[in-house]
Design a protein around this motif. Structure first.
Motif, PDB file in Angstrom:
ATOM      1  N   PHE A  39       0.851  -1.197   0.000  1.00 40.20           N
ATOM      2  CA  PHE A  39       0.000   0.000   0.000  1.00 40.20           C
ATOM      3  C   PHE A  39       0.884   1.242   0.000  1.00 40.20           C
ATOM      4  O   PHE A  39       2.032   1.203   0.439  1.00 40.20           O
ATOM      5  CB  PHE A  39      -0.981   0.023   1.188  1.00 40.20           C
ATOM      6  CG  PHE A  39      -0.346  -0.079   2.549  1.00 40.20           C
ATOM      7  CD1 PHE A  39       0.173   1.050   3.188  1.00 40.20           C
ATOM      8  CD2 PHE A  39      -0.283  -1.294   3.212  1.00 40.20           C
ATOM      9  CE1 PHE A  39       0.751   0.963   4.443  1.00 40.20           C
ATOM     10  CE2 PHE A  39       0.292  -1.400   4.475  1.00 40.20           C
ATOM     11  CZ  PHE A  39       0.806  -0.272   5.098  1.00 40.20           C
ATOM     12  N   THR A  40       0.340   2.323  -0.525  1.00 40.89           N
ATOM     13  CA  THR A  40       1.066   3.592  -0.531  1.00 40.89           C
ATOM     14  C   THR A  40       0.557   4.470   0.606  1.00 40.89           C
ATOM     15  O   THR A  40      -0.550   4.279   1.112  1.00 40.89           O
ATOM     16  CB  THR A  40       0.887   4.335  -1.868  1.00 40.89           C
ATOM     17  OG1 THR A  40      -0.518   4.550  -2.101  1.00 40.89           O
ATOM     18  CG2 THR A  40       1.459   3.524  -3.019  1.00 40.89           C
ATOM     19  N   MET A  41       1.400   5.443   1.000  1.00 41.14           N
ATOM     20  CA  MET A  41       1.064   6.328   2.120  1.00 41.14           C
ATOM     21  C   MET A  41       1.229   7.791   1.714  1.00 41.14           C
ATOM     22  O   MET A  41       1.950   8.088   0.756  1.00 41.14           O
ATOM     23  CB  MET A  41       1.970   6.023   3.310  1.00 41.14           C
ATOM     24  CG  MET A  41       1.798   4.639   3.881  1.00 41.14           C
ATOM     25  SD  MET A  41       3.187   4.170   4.974  1.00 41.14           S
ATOM     26  CE  MET A  41       4.370   3.535   3.789  1.00 41.14           C
ATOM     27  N   MET A  42       0.594   8.654   2.454  1.00 42.11           N
ATOM     28  CA  MET A  42       0.736  10.087   2.238  1.00 42.11           C
ATOM     29  C   MET A  42       0.619  10.794   3.583  1.00 42.11           C
ATOM     30  O   MET A  42       0.130  10.226   4.566  1.00 42.11           O
ATOM     31  CB  MET A  42      -0.348  10.600   1.290  1.00 42.11           C
ATOM     32  CG  MET A  42      -1.766  10.368   1.783  1.00 42.11           C
ATOM     33  SD  MET A  42      -3.033  11.138   0.768  1.00 42.11           S
ATOM     34  CE  MET A  42      -2.889  12.833   1.298  1.00 42.11           C
ATOM     35  N   LEU A  43       1.102  12.033   3.635  1.00 40.15           N
ATOM     36  CA  LEU A  43       0.918  12.874   4.813  1.00 40.15           C
ATOM     37  C   LEU A  43      -0.166  13.895   4.503  1.00 40.15           C
ATOM     38  O   LEU A  43      -0.095  14.585   3.475  1.00 40.15           O
ATOM     39  CB  LEU A  43       2.225  13.576   5.180  1.00 40.15           C
ATOM     40  CG  LEU A  43       3.412  12.684   5.572  1.00 40.15           C
ATOM     41  CD1 LEU A  43       4.642  13.544   5.841  1.00 40.15           C
ATOM     42  CD2 LEU A  43       3.089  11.829   6.784  1.00 40.15           C
ATOM     43  N   ASP A  44      -1.179  13.984   5.359  1.00 39.79           N
ATOM     44  CA  ASP A  44      -2.221  14.988   5.111  1.00 39.79           C
ATOM     45  C   ASP A  44      -1.734  16.366   5.569  1.00 39.79           C
ATOM     46  O   ASP A  44      -0.582  16.530   5.997  1.00 39.79           O
ATOM     47  CB  ASP A  44      -3.544  14.590   5.775  1.00 39.79           C
ATOM     48  CG  ASP A  44      -3.469  14.579   7.307  1.00 39.79           C
ATOM     49  OD1 ASP A  44      -2.479  15.100   7.870  1.00 39.79           O
ATOM     50  OD2 ASP A  44      -4.408  14.065   7.946  1.00 39.79           O
ATOM     51  N   ASN A  45      -2.579  17.342   5.514  1.00 42.99           N
ATOM     52  CA  ASN A  45      -2.191  18.729   5.837  1.00 42.99           C
ATOM     53  C   ASN A  45      -1.706  18.903   7.275  1.00 42.99           C
ATOM     54  O   ASN A  45      -0.930  19.814   7.578  1.00 42.99           O
ATOM     55  CB  ASN A  45      -3.373  19.678   5.587  1.00 42.99           C
ATOM     56  CG  ASN A  45      -3.706  19.773   4.118  1.00 42.99           C
ATOM     57  OD1 ASN A  45      -2.838  19.571   3.268  1.00 42.99           O
ATOM     58  ND2 ASN A  45      -4.967  20.064   3.800  1.00 42.99           N
TER      59      ASN A  45
END
Length: 265
Positions: A39-45
């Motif tokens: 799975f891929t990840m991201m950082l939100d605001n």
């Protein structure tokens, strides 16, 4: 310096350069040691680490990881809002089959917490079995014996598509040196009882082996028979190869070779 000494230095320098290149190639890291979580990840605001997209074929999806899940901990490391994304990703990169406990908030920041044992993907290991030179494919088969060492991992390795490239490696007439590793890897995979799909074994292994024994020269016939005797350890594969016509093929062989093949049947 004389002209002879200059030439000698140049020759030495070239040899050292070639030696360094060979060493670099020898130390090349296998892709199965850089497997990811699926799975891929991201950082939100706000700097919170969130699952962005999940591969539906990955073990993580089967174990319930979904897009929008918030990652709180990876292993014994608490994920802080000050952490960089690449640092977080690095915590989920290791050997295929490595189990990493990950604590999530399911479905977003207001959901329930849950710990999921994320199994790093076997896709890189399967990919290395499919492509590349025979030596590299043989090494991948050998590496699978170390990485695929539990039944649940065998199931995931199978689900990632390992059976076809392993069978193709075994039935490649040029892969005599890799046969032992291929046979061991296949035996290891077949320790899990999921062999109802006999059609796969028939199409991928049965017909090529029969062709190897039927159409090959003496050396290829011998390799084919040797593989048959070592691989046909489980009833479904034996049935499949028998259905492909191996008994009739063996009966038509010269007397010296028949003795190698028929005792198994």
């Amino acid at each position: 310096e004389g002209e002879g000494e200059v030439k000698e230095k140049k020759v030495r320098a070239k040899k050292e350069k070639r030696g360094k290149k060979k060493k670099e190639k020898a130390e090349k890291i296998h892709i199965a040691t850089k497997a990811g979580p699926g799975f891929t990840m991201m950082l939100d605001n706000s700097g919170t680490c969130v699952v962005q997209k999940v591969n539906k074929k990955a073990p993580a999806f089967t174990r319930g990881v979904r897009a929008g899940d918030v990652i709180l901990e990876i292993g014994d490391r608490i994920i802080e809002k000050t952490d960089k994304l690449n640092e977080i990703k690095g915590l989920l990169v290791s050997n295929s089959g490595t189990v990493v406990p990950v604590k999530f908030i399911k479905g977003g920041k207001k959901g329930e917490q849950a710990v999921v044992d994320v199994v790093l993907e076997f896709a890189p290991l399967v990919k290395s079995l499919k492509a590349g030179k025979l030596d590299a494919r043989g090494k991948s088969a050998e590496l699978s014996l170390t990485l695929v060492d539990e039944d649940f991992k065998r199931e995931m390795f199978y689900a990632a598509g390992a059976i076809v490239p392993l069978c193709k490696l075994l039935t490649d007439p040029k892969a005599a040196k890799q046969a032992a590793a291929g046979v061991d890897a296949l035996r290891n995979l077949m320790r899990v009882a999921m062999w109802d799909e006999c059609q796969i074994a028939l199409e991928v292994m049965g017909k090529p082996l029969v062709n190897l024994v039927t159409k090959g020269g003496l050396a290829k016939k011998t390799i084919g028979l040797d593989l048959l005797l070592r691989v046909c350890l489980f009833e479904p594969i034996e049935r499949s190869i028998t259905a492909a016509g191996i008994v009739e093929t063996c009966c038509a062989l010269p007397k010296g070779l028949i003795a190698l093949a028929l005792p198994r049947w």
